[in-house]
Design a protein around this motif. Structure first.
Motif, short mmCIF file in Angstrom:
data_model
loop_
_atom_site.label_atom_id
_atom_site.label_comp_id
_atom_site.label_asym_id
_atom_site.label_seq_id
_atom_site.Cartn_x
_atom_site.Cartn_y
_atom_site.Cartn_z
N VAL A 48 33.13 3.61 -31.25
CA VAL A 48 33.96 4.37 -30.22
C VAL A 48 33.55 5.76 -30.42
N PRO A 49 32.83 6.20 -29.62
CA PRO A 49 32.21 7.62 -29.44
C PRO A 49 33.34 8.46 -29.14
N GLY A 50 33.20 9.69 -29.84
CA GLY A 50 34.28 10.69 -29.74
C GLY A 50 35.69 10.40 -30.51
N LEU A 51 35.75 9.43 -31.17
CA LEU A 51 36.82 9.05 -31.86
C LEU A 51 37.23 9.84 -32.87
N GLU A 52 38.48 10.60 -33.13
CA GLU A 52 39.05 11.43 -34.15
C GLU A 52 40.11 11.19 -34.90
N VAL A 53 40.22 11.33 -36.01
CA VAL A 53 41.35 11.16 -37.01
C VAL A 53 42.50 11.75 -36.66
N LEU A 54 43.64 11.30 -36.31
CA LEU A 54 44.83 12.15 -36.13
C LEU A 54 45.84 12.24 -37.21
N LEU A 55 46.22 13.35 -37.66
CA LEU A 55 47.22 13.41 -38.67
C LEU A 55 48.60 14.13 -38.14
N VAL A 56 49.53 13.39 -38.43
CA VAL A 56 50.69 14.10 -37.79
C VAL A 56 51.82 14.29 -39.21
N THR A 57 52.22 15.36 -39.39
CA THR A 57 53.33 15.52 -40.72
C THR A 57 54.66 15.60 -39.74
N THR A 58 55.60 14.91 -40.45
CA THR A 58 56.59 14.40 -40.02
C THR A 58 57.81 15.71 -40.46
N PRO A 59 58.97 15.92 -39.89
CA PRO A 59 59.80 16.91 -40.08
C PRO A 59 60.39 16.77 -41.40
N ASP A 60 60.11 15.48 -42.18
CA ASP A 60 60.80 15.36 -43.51
C ASP A 60 59.48 15.07 -44.62
N GLY A 61 58.21 15.77 -43.94
CA GLY A 61 57.15 15.86 -44.73
C GLY A 61 56.19 14.68 -45.06
N GLN A 62 56.51 13.56 -44.46
CA GLN A 62 55.74 12.32 -44.39
C GLN A 62 54.52 12.74 -43.58
N SER A 63 53.12 12.02 -44.10
CA SER A 63 51.84 12.14 -43.34
C SER A 63 51.55 10.87 -42.73
N LEU A 64 51.65 10.76 -41.22
CA LEU A 64 51.33 9.87 -40.51
C LEU A 64 49.79 9.93 -39.96
N SER A 65 49.07 8.61 -40.15
CA SER A 65 47.55 8.75 -39.96
C SER A 65 47.16 7.73 -38.77
N ASP A 103 40.31 6.30 -18.10
CA ASP A 103 40.90 7.32 -17.62
C ASP A 103 41.82 8.36 -18.22
N VAL A 104 42.11 7.83 -19.39
CA VAL A 104 42.98 8.65 -20.03
C VAL A 104 42.37 8.83 -21.49
N SER A 105 43.02 10.01 -22.23
CA SER A 105 42.91 10.14 -23.82
C SER A 105 43.70 9.36 -24.19
N ILE A 106 43.50 8.92 -25.53
CA ILE A 106 44.39 7.96 -26.08
C ILE A 106 44.88 8.48 -27.50
N ALA A 107 45.97 8.30 -27.96
CA ALA A 107 46.27 8.57 -29.32
C ALA A 107 47.24 7.09 -29.95
N ALA A 108 46.99 6.82 -31.15
CA ALA A 108 47.62 5.66 -31.67
C ALA A 108 48.02 6.11 -33.28
N VAL A 109 49.05 6.13 -33.58
CA VAL A 109 49.51 6.33 -35.13
C VAL A 109 50.11 5.32 -35.62
N ASN A 110 49.66 5.15 -37.16
CA ASN A 110 50.46 4.00 -37.63
C ASN A 110 51.75 4.51 -38.18
N TYR A 111 52.64 3.44 -38.19
CA TYR A 111 54.11 3.94 -38.76
C TYR A 111 54.19 4.13 -40.11
N ARG A 112 55.16 4.81 -40.43
CA ARG A 112 55.56 5.03 -42.16
C ARG A 112 55.04 3.75 -42.83
N GLY A 113 54.26 3.77 -43.94
CA GLY A 113 54.11 2.65 -44.75
C GLY A 113 52.84 1.84 -44.07
#
Length: 271
Positions: A48-65, A103-113
């Motif tokens: 998948v050309p151009g694919l990037e890792v996306l990390l999101v930090t939650t308000p309570d300090g968890q890291s979603l990948s 036609d769209v950018s795409i983001a998908a992040v795994n749930y906690r755990g």
């Protein structure tokens, strides 16, 4: 009479056993996290050309990948489609379908755990996380975004659509509430007393103003048409209903009718 009492006693014991099983295992029945499949992850990064890792930090300090795939639209990035997966899904599976939605950018992040994301899943936490993921992903693409939720994730997509301004919402095999789904599967149990988390999507649907498309599988053995119809009826914004013949709950995304419906919805709502 002795035999009758024995039979009734066995029935009661079995009933109590099933009720206890549902009560004490409901967390593992509802949330079924998968570890990251390194082979699929490597394949995804290589194909998948151009694919990037996306990390999101939650308000309570968890890291979603998860993953972010930026797509150009003129001189800026195309609005982002934020995907919320099923209860036993790694979102890498959806990112492998990214070529279907150019036609769209795409983001998908795994749930906690799930996958490489930390923390323990719960209804309250996942709803807060869903908003955080949408906020970060939409900010990366100029503030415009759509949501897509599959099965469990349809409730999260509805929640985001109720709490944020979204362009549109795609709801795959959605439900009105997990409580209602449980009642369908366990009509002989007092599930209202047993369930700790209700996952009621109806208040969010009644608040959501974005256009929505509800897609259901004609052979869905998990979520009945009645559950999806109730959500559809409650949705406040404009809406359309698509039924995919022969599709089941777990394989609906593999059917061309499903893909074509999503493509048309995106074309109609992304300007």
């Amino acid at each position: 009479m002795g035999v009758l009492k024995l039979v009734l006693g066995l029935v009661v014991i079995c009933w109590l056993g099933i009720a206890a099983f549902v009560y004490f295992t409901q967390g593992s029945l509802l949330y079924q996290p998968l570890p990251t499949n390194v082979l699929i992850e490597t394949e995804l990064m290589n194909t998948v050309p151009g694919l990037e890792v996306l990390l999101v930090t939650t308000p309570d300090g968890q890291s979603l990948s998860g993953w972010f795939l930026p797509r150009k639209r003129g001189r800026s990035l195309a609005p982002v489609l934020v995907y919320y997966g099923g209860n036993a899904e790694d979102v890498m599976d959806f990112m492998r379908q990214a070529k279907n939605y150019p036609d769209v950018s795409i983001a998908a992040v795994n749930y906690r755990g799930y996958g490489r994301s930390t923390g323990v899943p719960s209804e309250a936490a996942l709803k807060e996380d869903a908003l955080a993921v949408f906020d970060q992903a939409s900010a990366m693409t100029g503030g415009k975004g759509l949501v897509m939720g599959r099965s469990l994730g349809s409730g999260l997509a509805a929640h985001v659509a109720a709490e944020r301004e979204v362009i549109g919402a795609v709801l795959l095999t959605p439900y009105d509430s997990i409580l209602a789904v449980a009642k369908d599967h366990y009509p002989y149990l007092p599930v209202s007393l047993l369930l700790k988390e209700r996952w009621n999507a109806l208040p969010d649907a009644a608040k959501a103003q974005a256009p929505a498309m509800v897609i259901t599988a004609n052979q869905d053995g998990v979520i009945s048409d009645a559950r999806s119809d109730a959500l559809y009826d409650a949705w406040a914004g404009s809406k359309l209903r698509v039924r995919v013949p022969l599709a089941g709950h777990n394989d609906i995304v593999n059917f061309p009718d499903c893909t074509k419906a999503i493509q048309k919805f995106l074309q109609d709502n992304v300007r």
